[in-house]
Scaffold this motif. Structure first.
Motif, PDB file in Angstrom:
ATOM      1  N   ALA A   1       0.878  -1.339  -0.056  1.00  0.00           N
ATOM      2  CA  ALA A   1       0.023   0.192   0.003  1.00  0.00           C
ATOM      3  C   ALA A   1       1.192   1.278   0.014  1.00  0.00           C
ATOM      4  O   ALA A   1       0.516   2.250  -0.639  1.00  0.00           O
ATOM      5  N   VAL A   2       2.047   1.322   0.774  1.00  0.00           N
ATOM      6  CA  VAL A   2       2.832   2.280   0.861  1.00  0.00           C
ATOM      7  C   VAL A   2       3.499   2.555  -0.624  1.00  0.00           C
ATOM      8  O   VAL A   2       3.668   3.627  -1.244  1.00  0.00           O
ATOM      9  N   PHE A   3       4.109   1.518  -1.108  1.00  0.00           N
ATOM     10  CA  PHE A   3       4.568   1.746  -2.651  1.00  0.00           C
ATOM     11  C   PHE A   3       3.527   2.151  -3.452  1.00  0.00           C
ATOM     12  O   PHE A   3       3.805   2.996  -4.552  1.00  0.00           O
ATOM     13  N   LEU A   4       2.223   1.614  -3.339  1.00  0.00           N
ATOM     14  CA  LEU A   4       1.072   2.262  -4.412  1.00  0.00           C
ATOM     15  C   LEU A   4       1.077   3.818  -4.068  1.00  0.00           C
ATOM     16  O   LEU A   4       0.714   4.473  -4.896  1.00  0.00           O
ATOM     17  N   GLN A   5       1.148   4.206  -2.787  1.00  0.00           N
ATOM     18  CA  GLN A   5       0.796   5.756  -2.484  1.00  0.00           C
ATOM     19  C   GLN A   5       2.245   6.494  -3.209  1.00  0.00           C
ATOM     20  O   GLN A   5       1.764   7.414  -3.949  1.00  0.00           O
ATOM     21  N   VAL A   6       3.202   5.872  -3.230  1.00  0.00           N
ATOM     22  CA  VAL A   6       4.540   6.818  -3.819  1.00  0.00           C
ATOM     23  C   VAL A   6       4.081   6.689  -5.344  1.00  0.00           C
ATOM     24  O   VAL A   6       4.380   7.562  -6.053  1.00  0.00           O
ATOM     25  N   PHE A   7       3.697   5.462  -5.870  1.00  0.00           N
ATOM     26  CA  PHE A   7       3.502   5.470  -7.337  1.00  0.00           C
ATOM     27  C   PHE A   7       2.410   6.540  -7.888  1.00  0.00           C
ATOM     28  O   PHE A   7       2.605   7.070  -8.687  1.00  0.00           O
ATOM     29  N   TRP A   8       1.173   6.337  -7.070  1.00  0.00           N
ATOM     30  CA  TRP A   8       0.267   7.405  -7.403  1.00  0.00           C
ATOM     31  C   TRP A   8       0.473   8.763  -7.358  1.00  0.00           C
ATOM     32  O   TRP A   8       0.037   9.657  -8.346  1.00  0.00           O
ATOM     33  N   LEU A   9       1.364   9.061  -6.425  1.00  0.00           N
ATOM     34  CA  LEU A   9       1.532  10.513  -6.139  1.00  0.00           C
ATOM     35  C   LEU A   9       2.383  10.998  -7.392  1.00  0.00           C
ATOM     36  O   LEU A   9       2.158  12.073  -7.849  1.00  0.00           O
ATOM     37  N   ALA A  10       3.462  10.203  -7.724  1.00  0.00           N
ATOM     38  CA  ALA A  10       4.070  10.339  -8.747  1.00  0.00           C
ATOM     39  C   ALA A  10       3.434  10.472 -10.117  1.00  0.00           C
ATOM     40  O   ALA A  10       3.499  11.353 -10.916  1.00  0.00           O
ATOM     41  N   ALA A  11       2.511   9.671 -10.302  1.00  0.00           N
ATOM     42  CA  ALA A  11       1.749   9.543 -11.635  1.00  0.00           C
ATOM     43  C   ALA A  11       0.854  10.406 -11.784  1.00  0.00           C
ATOM     44  O   ALA A  11       0.715  11.257 -12.770  1.00  0.00           O
ATOM     45  N   LEU A  12      -0.005  10.825 -10.660  1.00  0.00           N
ATOM     46  CA  LEU A  12      -0.700  11.922 -10.671  1.00  0.00           C
ATOM     47  C   LEU A  12      -0.300  13.368 -10.813  1.00  0.00           C
ATOM     48  O   LEU A  12      -0.752  14.006 -11.588  1.00  0.00           O
ATOM     49  N   THR A  13       0.989  13.478 -10.148  1.00  0.00           N
ATOM     50  CA  THR A  13       1.461  14.789 -10.405  1.00  0.00           C
ATOM     51  C   THR A  13       2.002  15.043 -11.700  1.00  0.00           C
ATOM     52  O   THR A  13       1.997  16.108 -12.397  1.00  0.00           O
ATOM     53  N   LEU A  14       2.758  13.883 -12.426  1.00  0.00           N
ATOM     54  CA  LEU A  14       3.201  14.219 -13.788  1.00  0.00           C
ATOM     55  C   LEU A  14       2.130  14.267 -14.630  1.00  0.00           C
ATOM     56  O   LEU A  14       2.301  15.114 -15.535  1.00  0.00           O
ATOM     57  N   ALA A  15       0.985  13.604 -14.474  1.00  0.00           N
ATOM     58  CA  ALA A  15      -0.348  14.047 -15.238  1.00  0.00           C
ATOM     59  C   ALA A  15      -0.708  15.445 -15.071  1.00  0.00           C
ATOM     60  O   ALA A  15      -1.116  16.084 -16.045  1.00  0.00           O
ATOM     61  N   GLY A  16      -0.780  16.007 -13.942  1.00  0.00           N
ATOM     62  CA  GLY A  16      -1.276  17.362 -13.694  1.00  0.00           C
ATOM     63  C   GLY A  16      -0.105  18.224 -14.417  1.00  0.00           C
ATOM     64  O   GLY A  16      -0.573  19.113 -14.838  1.00  0.00           O
ATOM     65  N   GLU A  17       1.140  17.958 -14.207  1.00  0.00           N
ATOM     66  CA  GLU A  17       2.320  19.040 -14.984  1.00  0.00           C
ATOM     67  C   GLU A  17       1.957  18.688 -16.471  1.00  0.00           C
ATOM     68  O   GLU A  17       2.063  19.777 -17.178  1.00  0.00           O
ATOM     69  N   PHE A  18       1.677  17.625 -17.039  1.00  0.00           N
ATOM     70  CA  PHE A  18       1.398  17.638 -18.288  1.00  0.00           C
ATOM     71  C   PHE A  18       0.406  18.326 -18.895  1.00  0.00           C
ATOM     72  O   PHE A  18       0.289  18.999 -19.980  1.00  0.00           O
ATOM     73  N   LEU A  19      -0.844  18.175 -18.099  1.00  0.00           N
ATOM     74  CA  LEU A  19      -2.050  18.888 -18.309  1.00  0.00           C
ATOM     75  C   LEU A  19      -1.950  20.425 -18.397  1.00  0.00           C
ATOM     76  O   LEU A  19      -2.355  21.229 -19.071  1.00  0.00           O
ATOM     77  N   ASN A  20      -0.967  20.840 -17.465  1.00  0.00           N
ATOM     78  CA  ASN A  20      -0.645  22.181 -17.081  1.00  0.00           C
ATOM     79  C   ASN A  20       0.278  22.725 -18.491  1.00  0.00           C
ATOM     80  O   ASN A  20      -0.171  23.741 -19.119  1.00  0.00           O
ATOM     81  N   MET A  21       1.342  22.023 -19.167  1.00  0.00           N
ATOM     82  CA  MET A  21       1.655  22.171 -20.272  1.00  0.00           C
ATOM     83  C   MET A  21       0.769  22.410 -21.150  1.00  0.00           C
ATOM     84  O   MET A  21       0.998  23.462 -22.094  1.00  0.00           O
ATOM     85  N   LEU A  22       0.187  21.546 -21.628  1.00  0.00           N
ATOM     86  CA  LEU A  22      -0.909  21.681 -22.640  1.00  0.00           C
ATOM     87  C   LEU A  22      -2.013  22.807 -22.557  1.00  0.00           C
ATOM     88  O   LEU A  22      -2.031  23.603 -23.477  1.00  0.00           O
ATOM     89  N   ALA A  23      -2.027  23.001 -21.240  1.00  0.00           N
ATOM     90  CA  ALA A  23      -3.058  24.281 -21.099  1.00  0.00           C
ATOM     91  C   ALA A  23      -2.407  25.580 -21.144  1.00  0.00           C
ATOM     92  O   ALA A  23      -3.072  26.688 -21.789  1.00  0.00           O
ATOM     93  N   MET A  24      -1.194  25.781 -20.971  1.00  0.00           N
ATOM     94  CA  MET A  24      -0.464  27.026 -20.975  1.00  0.00           C
ATOM     95  C   MET A  24      -0.256  27.021 -22.566  1.00  0.00           C
ATOM     96  O   MET A  24       0.153  28.571 -22.879  1.00  0.00           O
ATOM     97  N   LYS A  25      -0.514  26.209 -23.181  1.00  0.00           N
ATOM     98  CA  LYS A  25      -0.383  26.460 -24.838  1.00  0.00           C
ATOM     99  C   LYS A  25      -1.455  26.892 -25.510  1.00  0.00           C
ATOM    100  O   LYS A  25      -1.414  27.476 -26.689  1.00  0.00           O
ATOM    101  N   ARG A  26      -2.643  26.472 -25.028  1.00  0.00           N
ATOM    102  CA  ARG A  26      -3.734  26.959 -25.659  1.00  0.00           C
ATOM    103  C   ARG A  26      -4.795  28.217 -25.085  1.00  0.00           C
ATOM    104  O   ARG A  26      -5.521  28.241 -25.511  1.00  0.00           O
ATOM    105  N   ILE A  27      -4.076  28.308 -23.886  1.00  0.00           N
ATOM    106  CA  ILE A  27      -4.870  29.485 -22.981  1.00  0.00           C
ATOM    107  C   ILE A  27      -5.109  30.632 -23.776  1.00  0.00           C
ATOM    108  O   ILE A  27      -4.276  31.272 -24.395  1.00  0.00           O
ATOM    109  N   THR A  28      -6.394  31.215 -23.604  1.00  0.00           N
ATOM    110  CA  THR A  28      -6.512  32.633 -24.393  1.00  0.00           C
ATOM    111  C   THR A  28      -7.380  33.423 -23.351  1.00  0.00           C
ATOM    112  O   THR A  28      -8.464  32.912 -22.908  1.00  0.00           O
ATOM    113  N   VAL A  29      -6.676  34.605 -23.120  1.00  0.00           N
ATOM    114  CA  VAL A  29      -7.634  35.503 -22.194  1.00  0.00           C
ATOM    115  C   VAL A  29      -7.881  36.734 -23.019  1.00  0.00           C
ATOM    116  O   VAL A  29      -7.127  37.565 -23.632  1.00  0.00           O
TER     117      VAL A  29
END
Length: 267
Positions: free
Chosen positions: A236-264
């Motif tokens: 369970a502890v290993f899965l916590q570390v894995f999901w923390l890394a996976a979700l954070t990387l996914a969030g950073e990736f979405l952030n990168m995509l968002a910054m490329k298409r954002i329009t104000v």
């Protein structure tokens, strides 16, 4: 890193000022925890052998859940972030030499830690004074107590990382309300917030324990109550570390995509 620590300190200091709200939260959470324990007590009196956890362990699970609710409640998202994305005020944030994702991550962590710090001690102290089996029991051993704190931090990180995904998806939608409601409902049920995961049928529980939701409050609360031990605990502890890394990387990736298409738009 120093600038994100500064955001963390500022938000943490600001949230510590809301002591009246914290006091109201303590009363509410203690009342809710009491009702939940009495509900479980009624089921245990009917047939205690049908449950995988002892009633004392279940009571401790509920009290720890209420004490650290601010760390794990997925519905506690910041409306300021959603508003900034939808009304264009995010333009002010983009003028700063910072990474939006990391700044919001630091703010969210500080918000949760400040609320938990104000609320946890009164609930824990009161629960410890209650008679057995309704009160909070001590951890099974010092190692479990230390591991509880480690998994508590990891579980908070997983929760914040998941909420950050909801923030990031707002850049790609007209309104965040739909995905926000679905995500919150799913997290509350699948993370053990409504029913502890050991109460689920074995086949379903084995699947749920592999999902990121189980790496939130399920792991630290079950370690403290003594329900999660041995090889299953370390998995369970290993899965916590894995999901923390996976979700954070996914969030950073979405952030990168968002910054490329954002329009104000506007003047």
């Amino acid at each position: 890193m120093r600038k994100y620590l500064a955001f963390f300190r500022l938000r943490f200091s600001m949230d510590l000022q809301y002591r009246a709200a914290a006091f109201a939260g303590v009363i509410t959470q203690f009342a809710w925890g009491t009702m939940e324990i009495l509900m479980f007590r009624a089921f245990y009196q009917a047939d205690a052998s049908a449950f995988p956890m002892s009633f004392q362990a279940t009571a401790s699970y509920v009290w720890m859940q209420q004490a650290f609710l601010a760390l794990f409640m997925a519905w506690m998202m910041e409306n300021d972030i959603f508003d900034a994305i939808l009304n264009g005020n995010i333009a002010y944030e983009l003028c700063r030499p910072i990474n939006i994702y990391r700044m919001w991550f630091a703010r969210s962590l500080a918000n949760r830690f400040a609320k938990a710090l104000l609320r946890c001690l009164p609930i824990l102290l009161t629960a410890m004074l209650l008679p057995a089996p309704y009160g909070l029991m001590m951890p099974v051993n010092p190692e479990a107590f230390l591991l509880f704190f480690l998994t508590l931090l990891l579980g908070t990180g997983v929760t914040v990382s998941f909420c950050m995904l909801i923030y990031m998806t707002t850049f790609f939608t007209i309104s965040p309300m739909g995905i926000r409601m679905i995500a919150i409902s799913g997290v509350e049920f699948l993370s053990g917030a409504v029913i502890p995961l050991p109460f689920f049928p074995d086949k379903i529980r084995h699947v749920l324990e592999l999902l990121p939701f189980a790496s939130m409050q399920n792991v630290p609360l079950r370690i403290y109550s003594g329900d999660l031990t041995g090889a299953c605990m370390w998995q369970a502890v290993f899965l916590q570390v894995f999901w923390l890394a996976a979700l954070t990387l996914a969030g950073e990736f979405l952030n990168m995509l968002a910054m490329k298409r954002i329009t104000v738009q506007g003047g």
